[in-house]
Motif scaffolding. Structure first.
Motif, PDB file in Angstrom:
ATOM      1  N   ILE A 458       0.816  -1.223   0.000  1.00 27.25           N
ATOM      2  CA  ILE A 458       0.000   0.000   0.000  1.00 27.25           C
ATOM      3  C   ILE A 458       0.849   1.273   0.000  1.00 27.25           C
ATOM      4  CG2 ILE A 458      -2.085  -1.042   0.994  1.00 27.25           C
ATOM      5  CD1 ILE A 458      -1.373   0.007   3.664  1.00 27.25           C
ATOM      6  N   CYS A 459       2.138   1.129   0.300  1.00 30.83           N
ATOM      7  CA  CYS A 459       2.994   2.328   0.310  1.00 30.83           C
ATOM      8  C   CYS A 459       4.044   2.255  -0.784  1.00 30.83           C
ATOM      9  CB  CYS A 459       3.693   2.474   1.644  1.00 30.83           C
ATOM     10  SG  CYS A 459       2.584   2.736   2.992  1.00 30.83           S
ATOM     11  N   SER A 460       3.698   1.710  -1.927  1.00 32.09           N
ATOM     12  CA  SER A 460       4.742   1.462  -2.932  1.00 32.09           C
ATOM     13  C   SER A 460       5.167   2.737  -3.663  1.00 32.09           C
ATOM     14  CB  SER A 460       4.256   0.414  -3.933  1.00 32.09           C
ATOM     15  OG  SER A 460       3.044   0.858  -4.488  1.00 32.09           O
ATOM     16  N   GLU A 461       4.357   3.788  -3.571  1.00 31.93           N
ATOM     17  CA  GLU A 461       4.691   4.999  -4.329  1.00 31.93           C
ATOM     18  C   GLU A 461       5.828   5.776  -3.666  1.00 31.93           C
ATOM     19  OE1 GLU A 461       1.996   8.365  -5.589  1.00 31.93           O
ATOM     20  OE2 GLU A 461       0.734   6.564  -5.795  1.00 31.93           O
ATOM     21  N   GLN A 462       6.910   5.927  -4.397  1.00 30.13           N
ATOM     22  CA  GLN A 462       8.056   6.653  -3.842  1.00 30.13           C
ATOM     23  C   GLN A 462       8.759   7.416  -4.945  1.00 30.13           C
ATOM     24  OE1 GLN A 462       9.866   3.228  -2.228  1.00 30.13           O
ATOM     25  NE2 GLN A 462       9.552   3.845  -0.106  1.00 30.13           N
ATOM     26  N   GLU A 463       9.311   8.557  -4.587  1.00 30.22           N
ATOM     27  CA  GLU A 463      10.157   9.266  -5.550  1.00 30.22           C
ATOM     28  C   GLU A 463      11.584   8.810  -5.312  1.00 30.22           C
ATOM     29  OE1 GLU A 463       9.607  13.751  -6.322  1.00 30.22           O
ATOM     30  OE2 GLU A 463       8.355  13.206  -4.611  1.00 30.22           O
ATOM     31  N   ARG A 464      12.280   8.524  -6.399  1.00 29.38           N
ATOM     32  CA  ARG A 464      13.659   8.042  -6.271  1.00 29.38           C
ATOM     33  C   ARG A 464      14.639   9.081  -6.788  1.00 29.38           C
ATOM     34  NH1 ARG A 464      14.303   2.363  -5.872  1.00 29.38           N
ATOM     35  NH2 ARG A 464      16.352   2.445  -6.837  1.00 29.38           N
ATOM     36  N   PHE A 465      15.679   9.306  -6.044  1.00 28.78           N
ATOM     37  CA  PHE A 465      16.788  10.153  -6.496  1.00 28.78           C
ATOM     38  C   PHE A 465      17.969   9.215  -6.716  1.00 28.78           C
ATOM     39  CE2 PHE A 465      13.827  12.734  -4.249  1.00 28.78           C
ATOM     40  CZ  PHE A 465      13.819  13.942  -4.914  1.00 28.78           C
ATOM     41  N   GLU A 466      18.349   9.049  -7.988  1.00 32.61           N
ATOM     42  CA  GLU A 466      19.416   8.096  -8.324  1.00 32.61           C
ATOM     43  C   GLU A 466      20.759   8.816  -8.321  1.00 32.61           C
ATOM     44  OE1 GLU A 466      19.128   4.899  -8.769  1.00 32.61           O
ATOM     45  OE2 GLU A 466      16.937   4.711  -8.924  1.00 32.61           O
ATOM     46  N   PRO A 467      21.800   8.159  -7.814  1.00 35.41           N
ATOM     47  CA  PRO A 467      23.132   8.800  -7.834  1.00 35.41           C
ATOM     48  C   PRO A 467      23.603   9.021  -9.266  1.00 35.41           C
ATOM     49  CG  PRO A 467      23.288   6.508  -7.111  1.00 35.41           C
ATOM     50  CD  PRO A 467      21.831   6.824  -7.219  1.00 35.41           C
ATOM     51  N   GLN A 468      24.198  10.188  -9.511  1.00 35.23           N
ATOM     52  CA  GLN A 468      24.627  10.496 -10.878  1.00 35.23           C
ATOM     53  C   GLN A 468      26.132  10.690 -11.008  1.00 35.23           C
ATOM     54  OE1 GLN A 468      22.076  13.805 -11.785  1.00 35.23           O
ATOM     55  NE2 GLN A 468      20.343  12.475 -12.250  1.00 35.23           N
ATOM     56  N   TRP A 469      26.833  10.716  -9.887  1.00 36.81           N
ATOM     57  CA  TRP A 469      28.276  10.970  -9.972  1.00 36.81           C
ATOM     58  C   TRP A 469      29.038   9.680 -10.258  1.00 36.81           C
ATOM     59  CZ3 TRP A 469      29.324  14.308  -4.942  1.00 36.81           C
ATOM     60  CH2 TRP A 469      28.796  15.599  -5.142  1.00 36.81           C
ATOM     61  N   ASP A 470      30.189   9.813 -10.950  1.00 35.76           N
ATOM     62  CA  ASP A 470      31.078   8.653 -11.026  1.00 35.76           C
ATOM     63  C   ASP A 470      31.896   8.605  -9.737  1.00 35.76           C
ATOM     64  OD1 ASP A 470      33.263  10.422 -11.243  1.00 35.76           O
ATOM     65  OD2 ASP A 470      32.984  10.558 -13.416  1.00 35.76           O
ATOM     66  N   SER A 471      32.586   7.486  -9.549  1.00 37.95           N
ATOM     67  CA  SER A 471      33.218   7.280  -8.239  1.00 37.95           C
ATOM     68  C   SER A 471      34.337   8.296  -7.992  1.00 37.95           C
ATOM     69  CB  SER A 471      33.719   5.852  -8.103  1.00 37.95           C
ATOM     70  OG  SER A 471      34.537   5.549  -9.192  1.00 37.95           O
ATOM     71  N   MET A 472      34.985   8.754  -9.059  1.00 38.30           N
ATOM     72  CA  MET A 472      36.060   9.749  -8.892  1.00 38.30           C
ATOM     73  C   MET A 472      35.481  11.067  -8.361  1.00 38.30           C
ATOM     74  SD  MET A 472      39.238  10.530  -9.368  1.00 38.30           S
ATOM     75  CE  MET A 472      40.205   9.906 -10.737  1.00 38.30           C
ATOM     76  N   THR A 473      34.375  11.516  -8.959  1.00 36.64           N
ATOM     77  CA  THR A 473      33.746  12.770  -8.515  1.00 36.64           C
ATOM     78  C   THR A 473      33.331  12.649  -7.048  1.00 36.64           C
ATOM     79  OG1 THR A 473      32.878  12.942 -10.743  1.00 36.64           O
ATOM     80  CG2 THR A 473      31.932  14.435  -9.099  1.00 36.64           C
ATOM     81  N   ARG A 474      32.773  11.490  -6.719  1.00 34.05           N
ATOM     82  CA  ARG A 474      32.331  11.282  -5.333  1.00 34.05           C
ATOM     83  C   ARG A 474      33.527  11.338  -4.388  1.00 34.05           C
ATOM     84  NH1 ARG A 474      30.337   6.124  -5.430  1.00 34.05           N
ATOM     85  NH2 ARG A 474      28.826   7.005  -6.866  1.00 34.05           N
TER      86      ARG A 474
END
Ligand code: ADP
Length: 499
Positions: A458-474
């Protein structure tokens, strides 16, 4: 049969709220009332227990009236509450004998220092999972008994009841004197391994056992209340942060939530295993259901949303908190600026009470947008530090982070959080994670809901923020942040002035 509901009573630090949920976990009605804060001395904070109860009661009545439902349609009450706040009342009359001492109150700081100097810290830490700090109930209760010898005598005769806010509300609702495992685990008196009040700790704190409530699982029929005109079970009581963890459906080891408010509260479910932290995180009971007890690691960031308030109120860089998002979005990065808001020292995992705030990496081109962006990023960098400490302590890799709280409305902040962590950040559709947790626990107890799987559906609706950086930037970003944190440790008052 008429439609059924669960009523969550959400008793917070500044307001009491009641929220009615239907079977789809949708909010049908809600009511909120603020109450007075008392500051009798600098650093002291009190509430009037009667105001807590009356405001809570009024919101419950208002909420049900607004929804136009009959009391018989309410399957259960679930209580969630500000934690650690300490109340002492007369067992016979139900009258409080003193104002509630609020979790924020620092009046027992010196007592904590004395206990530490006497070498008691490791014992408290091992048994309770907490640190010897004035936040927790034990030293507050000691203080109440100490300041009035008459109260101590009455406590020993069993004439008084101690309770955190859950117990107080339960007592008013049903006449029962009880608490749940999640709240008990915040008192400094409860052994989180044996699941009982601890005689050795009680002796050190000089607390008679006769004062203490009975401890039950978090989901439990604590009693019945006719507040609304029908007998309704109180079917769950749970501390607010643990409730938000449950409301975020963090049912399995490794599931983790972060609440972005004035500060941040991060909790990670560690399953049936209490994890001892070597980074100054707290070990706490998440909840108990039936015979199963689950634990959590908890860490907090002292200054989170508060840094945005600071930009607004002290620097005048913002008109309101929400504007921080548009302003920060005017630049694609901070141009190398880092802001570390160590206004009250640094908490986990750094633990440096002498650290002072720092803004570094400034250049002639630095503008308002860079500073605002650096402030928002400081919230996600600090949260990342806590999350990494949790991973190191538990040996569990956290796969994703669930978020709630006022500042979680900020998309730029959440995108940066995902980028810095390299894992998805999930924002649920319900902003009421805290109240929802208590409703879920109560609803499961009375079979209003059947299973945790059903709650997932019943709580399946979620907004997702996906990581966009490569590991070097991180890696570079984290190195920059870590270097900035290092600079908070230079005590400028110890540096000799030039000339
Ligand atoms: P609390 O429960 O601690 O009072 P809330 O969950 O109500 O906090 O969140 C309020 C905090 O979040 C404030 O410190 C405010 O500065 C910050 N805040 C609110 N909205 C935003 C936003 N859109 N962006 C960044 N910070 C925000």
């Amino acid at each position: 049969m008429a439609k059924q509901y669960v009523l969550a009573l959400d008793q917070g630090t500044t307001s009491s709220r009641s929220i009615l949920f239907d079977r789809d976990a949708q909010v049908v009605a809600s009511a909120q009332e603020e109450f007075k804060q008392y500051y009798p001395h600098p650093g002291w904070v009190e509430h009037d227990p009667e105001e807590i109860w009356q405001s809570q009661k009024r919101t419950a009545l208002a909420c049900v009236k607004d929804a136009g439902v009959e009391p018989s349609q309410i399957a259960a009450f679930g209580i969630t509450n500000q934690r650690e706040t300490t109340i002492l009342w007369d067992r016979a009359t139900g009258e409080p004998v003193h104002n509630a001492i609020v979790w924020q109150c620092r009046r027992t700081m010196q007592l904590c220092e004395r206990l530490r100097a006497a070498g008691h810290e490791p014992l408290f830490r091992d048994k309770t999972g907490l640190v010897l700090d004035a936040y927790f109930s034990g030293t507050k209760l000691h203080w109440l008994l100490e300041q009035d010898p008459n109260l101590r005598a009455r406590a020993e005769k069993g004439e008084l009841c101690f309770g955190t806010v859950d117990s107080w509300l339960l007592y008013k609702l049903t006449g029962e004197h009880a608490t749940d495992l999640s709240n008990a685990s915040r008192t400094l008196m409860f052994n989180i391994h044996s699941l009982d009040w601890d005689d050795e700790l009680l002796e050190i704190l000089e607390i008679p056992r006769a004062l203490l409530p009975e401890v039950h699982p978090t989901g439990h029929i604590f009693g019945y209340s006719d507040l609304l005109g029908a007998e309704i079970p109180v079917a769950a009581m749970v501390g607010d942060q643990q409730s938000a963890l449950f409301g975020q459906q963090a049912f399995h080891a490794g599931d983790c939530k972060n609440t972005y408010g004035t500060g941040c509260f991060m909790l990670m479910n560690t399953g049936e295993r209490p994890v001892v932290s070597s980074h100054g995180l707290l070990t706490t009971i998440a909840w108990g259901q039936g015979n199963r007890v689950e634990y959590a690691l908890e860490g907090s960031v002292f200054v989170a949303g508060a840094v945005i308030q600071w930009l607004r109120d002290e620097l005048g860089l913002l008109r309101n908190a929400a504007e921080s998002e548009q302003i920060a979005a005017q630049v694609s990065d901070t141009g190398g600026v880092y802001l570390v808001p160590a206004f009250v020292g640094l908490g986990a995992p750094h633990w440096d009470m002498r650290a002072q705030g720092v803004i570094c990496g400034l250049s002639r081109g630095t503008n308002r947008a860079h500073l605002v962006r650096a402030a928002l990023e400081s919230i996600s960098f600090q949260s990342a530090d806590v999350l990494h400490a949790m991973e190191m302590d538990s040996g569990i890799t956290i796969p994703e982070l669930r978020v709630d709280g006022g500042a979680a409305a900020n998309n730029l902040l959440l995108q940066h959080q995902a980028d810095v962590l390299g894992i998805p950040v999930l924002r649920g559709s319900s902003i009421e994670a805290t109240a929802l947790g208590a409703a879920f626990l109560a609803g499961l107890q009375v079979h209003f809901w059947e299973s945790e799987e059903q709650l997932h559906r019943i709580c399946s609706e979620q907004e997702r923020f996906e990581p966009q950086w490569d590991s070097m930037t991180r890696r570079r970003a984290i190195e920059g942040w870590t270097a900035a944190v290092q600079r908070t440790r230079t005590d400028l008052s110890e540096v000799a002035p030039a000339g």
